[in-house]
Design a protein around this motif. Structure first.
Motif, PDB file in Angstrom:
ATOM      1  N   ASP A  36       0.864  -1.174   0.000  1.00 16.50           N
ATOM      2  CA  ASP A  36       0.000   0.000   0.000  1.00 16.50           C
ATOM      3  C   ASP A  36       0.906   1.232   0.000  1.00 16.50           C
ATOM      4  OD1 ASP A  36      -1.618   2.172   0.668  1.00 16.50           O
ATOM      5  OD2 ASP A  36      -2.821   1.056   2.115  1.00 16.50           O
ATOM      6  N   PRO A  37       0.847   2.086  -1.042  1.00 19.32           N
ATOM      7  CA  PRO A  37       1.798   3.197  -1.151  1.00 19.32           C
ATOM      8  C   PRO A  37       1.450   4.414  -0.305  1.00 19.32           C
ATOM      9  CG  PRO A  37       0.354   3.192  -3.056  1.00 19.32           C
ATOM     10  CD  PRO A  37      -0.032   1.993  -2.227  1.00 19.32           C
ATOM     11  N   ARG A  38       0.452   4.325   0.557  1.00 18.68           N
ATOM     12  CA  ARG A  38      -0.008   5.507   1.292  1.00 18.68           C
ATOM     13  C   ARG A  38       1.106   6.163   2.104  1.00 18.68           C
ATOM     14  NH1 ARG A  38      -5.295   5.686   5.386  1.00 18.68           N
ATOM     15  NH2 ARG A  38      -5.369   7.966   5.613  1.00 18.68           N
ATOM     16  N   GLY A  39       1.832   5.369   2.884  1.00 24.48           N
ATOM     17  CA  GLY A  39       2.908   5.934   3.690  1.00 24.48           C
ATOM     18  C   GLY A  39       4.033   6.480   2.836  1.00 24.48           C
ATOM     19  N   ASN A  72      -2.909  -0.880  -5.017  1.00 25.55           N
ATOM     20  CA  ASN A  72      -1.678  -1.382  -4.403  1.00 25.55           C
ATOM     21  C   ASN A  72      -0.760  -1.993  -5.454  1.00 25.55           C
ATOM     22  OD1 ASN A  72      -2.678  -0.627  -1.881  1.00 25.55           O
ATOM     23  ND2 ASN A  72      -3.653  -2.610  -1.551  1.00 25.55           N
ATOM     24  N   HIS A 128       3.253  -0.121   5.030  1.00 21.11           N
ATOM     25  CA  HIS A 128       2.754   1.259   4.956  1.00 21.11           C
ATOM     26  C   HIS A 128       2.625   1.870   6.348  1.00 21.11           C
ATOM     27  CE1 HIS A 128      -0.840  -0.989   5.857  1.00 21.11           C
ATOM     28  NE2 HIS A 128      -1.629   0.068   5.849  1.00 21.11           N
ATOM     29  N   LYS A 131       4.758   5.073   7.968  1.00 20.47           N
ATOM     30  CA  LYS A 131       4.066   6.176   8.648  1.00 20.47           C
ATOM     31  C   LYS A 131       4.559   6.334  10.074  1.00 20.47           C
ATOM     32  CE  LYS A 131       0.910   9.369   9.354  1.00 20.47           C
ATOM     33  NZ  LYS A 131       1.061  10.728   8.761  1.00 20.47           N
TER      34      LYS A 131
END
Length: 544
Positions: free
Chosen positions: A54-57, A107, A335, A339
């Motif tokens: 998951d590339p969110r972080g 993702n 991820h 974070k």
């Protein structure tokens, strides 16, 4: 050697912490001296994960990661989940019955080791000191009991405990703050949890063992971006776990199995369950004519929100899987690790700005995590693992679907599992024996040939890093009560019971160790203590 910040561990959390610190310093035009110490021979050497990323972080840390060439090339194109009922039978789970967190649109299928190598390059470009091949073996404290850094292990100590001609003293790396990002079951992190009683208000941490192989397969069978998960066979309804098969770039598939370490049957062998799982037609169909090119194993956190310890202590913080931020419902932790590293860096930076001496405890890191999307994710997923443990695979999965898809993780109660994983085993005499088929050398393999593919290497003339509190326990207690389960739960053939002059003897083949930490977790008497070997020892994973 003195630094502003010492970071232990070159995984996603540690490297994210380092990069964010240098970004913050650069924005203010300040100089900052940051070091990342990593026990693997290079960044990424000890990194093992599935991994659907998951590339969110990462997007928060480097919004331009695509332009920077981050190794995220295989976008997920679809999800299949199969409930396997037998060695040949099974049912594909309809899309509307898939728990929402397991849907992977947006993702990427990645090698987390390659992602960490890329993060290491970004960190060095920002001016971080990256020290691979140095194993942090000791936490250092000042006279007031505050963490002041770490010491790395001495090099060149023989099995007899004496210095060899190659002896080299370890280093003391001192910092105003120390960030621990060792990954799952970090040995220094566990010491800190005990010393500062950081888990006094939480459940025990729970774990699974994750086994993984990389195969190069027939291009005609390859579907880049396809994600396959299974549950059910070969595990029974009361053993939590499942398999995965991810179609990565370059005609490769990443496949493996995660088995919760609260399993009860001491005759169970996670490695052999994985090899048996590969023979199922729904998995074997992709492997026919292919070639296995890599193998590894690693413990994973699965306790979730209820098992989080207090995150800060005098002089430092826990980040990533050292704390246990993996989201079990998503089966993802990279991820949240990134974070947590960002939040740790922000807390450390603000403290350094307010107090150049760096003596303030970082309690605002804890509050920052609680107000972030990490906490929101873990809170929504908090009942995932306890439900599977309490209700079994079938009814637990039904509960998870209701919890996640209908109530969106907002049910007005929280389930708990307060039994530590090592306390879950039945007596061997009361457990069903499992007859595992011999490997065929085509789809299934033995442990030693698998360890060879992990490129594991330890200097043989060194003290064993796998230590017994009481050397008599394996034969005198574990063998009669549990048929010494270390013979089976270890995925690398480290532990054996051998006959010597007509008597059983417990043998430790420490050179085989892939640093999975399973023994440290699952030993029923907690008699095995995993410590770091010489820096650089262990697996050298090729893109896991």
């Amino acid at each position: 050697m003195e630094f502003d910040v010492v970071i232990v561990g070159g995984g996603p959390a540690g490297l994210a912490t380092a990069c964010k610190l240098m970004q913050l310093a650069g924005e203010k035009g300040e100089e900052l001296n940051v070091v990342v110490v990593e026990k693997g021979s290079e960044i990424g050497a000890h990194i093992l994960s599935g991994n659907v990323f998951d590339p969110r972080g990462l997007s928060e840390l480097f919004p331009d990661w695509q332009e920077r060439g981050a190794p995220l090339s295989a976008a997920v194109t679809g999800d299949d989940i199969h409930y396997l009922t037998s060695a040949t039978g099974g049912q594909k789970v309809p899309g509307f019955l898939v728990p929402a967190p397991m849907r992977n649109h947006g993702n990427y299928i990645v090698s987390l080791g390659r992602v960490c190598q890329w993060l290491g390059e970004q960190a060095e470009a920002l001016g971080v000191n990256v020290f691979p091949g140095f194993a942090a073996s000791e936490v250092l404290y000042d006279d007031a009991g505050r963490v002041r850094g770490i010491a790395t292990s001495d090099m060149g100590i023989g099995k007899d405990g004496k210095r060899k001609s190659s002896w080299q003293a370890g280093y003391e790396l001192l910092g105003k703050y120390t960030v621990f990002a060792e990954g799952c079951r970090g040995n220094l992190g566990e010491q800190l949890v005990e010393k500062f009683d950081l888990r006094r208000d939480s459940d025990p941490q729970h774990y699974g063992i994750g086994l993984k192989e990389i195969w190069e397969i027939d291009p005609a069978l390859h579907e880049q971006g396809k994600v396959v998960h299974t549950l059910g066979w070969p595990l029974d309804n009361h053993t939590e776990g499942g398999g995965f098969l991810y179609h990565a770039a370059g005609n490769k598939v990443f496949l493996g199995m995660i088995i919760a370490l609260n399993y009860r049957n001491p005759h169970l062998s996670p490695f052999h369950e994985f090899q048996r799982w590969k023979q199922h037609p729904r998995i074997r169909q992709y492997l026919e004519g292919g070639k296995r090119v890599a193998y590894g194993a690693r413990a994973v956190n699965k306790g979730g929100l209820q098992s989080l310890p207090k995150l800060s202590f005098p002089g430092g913080v826990l980040t990533g899987c050292d704390a246990g931020f993996l989201n079990g419902a998503k089966i993802k932790g990279a991820h949240t690790a990134i974070k947590s590293g960002i939040l740790a860096a922000e807390s450390v930076w603000q403290s350094l700005l307010r107090n150049a001496g760096g003596q303030k405890d970082l309690q605002d890191y804890e509050s920052a995590v609680r107000s972030s999307w990490i906490y929101e994710e873990l809170h929504r997923a908090r009942n995932f693992s306890p439900a599977l443990h309490k209700f079994g695979t079938f009814f637990g999965s039904a509960f998870v679907w209701l919890d996640q898809n209908i109530f969106r993780g907002r049910l007005p109660f929280t389930l708990h599992n307060r039994e530590p994983d090592h306390a879950s085993l039945q007596e061997a005499s009361n457990a069903k024996k499992i007859d595992y088929p011999k490997p065929d050398g085509v789809i299934s393999f033995d442990r030693l040939s698998s360890v060879f593919l992990s490129s594991t290497n330890h200097e043989e003339d060194q003290p064993s890093h796998l230590r017994l509190k009481d050397p008599d326990v394996p034969i005198n207690y574990n063998l009669p009560h549990y048929d010494e389960p270390a013979q089976r739960y270890c995925p690398a053939g480290v532990y054996e019971v051998v006959e010597e002059e007509g008597k059983p003897r417990f043998q430790i083949n420490a050179q085989n160790c892939v640093h999975c930490k399973t023994c440290d977790i699952k030993d029923p008497t907690q008699n095995i203590v995993w410590t770091v070997p010489e820096g650089g020892g262990g697996p050298n994973y090729p893109g896991m």
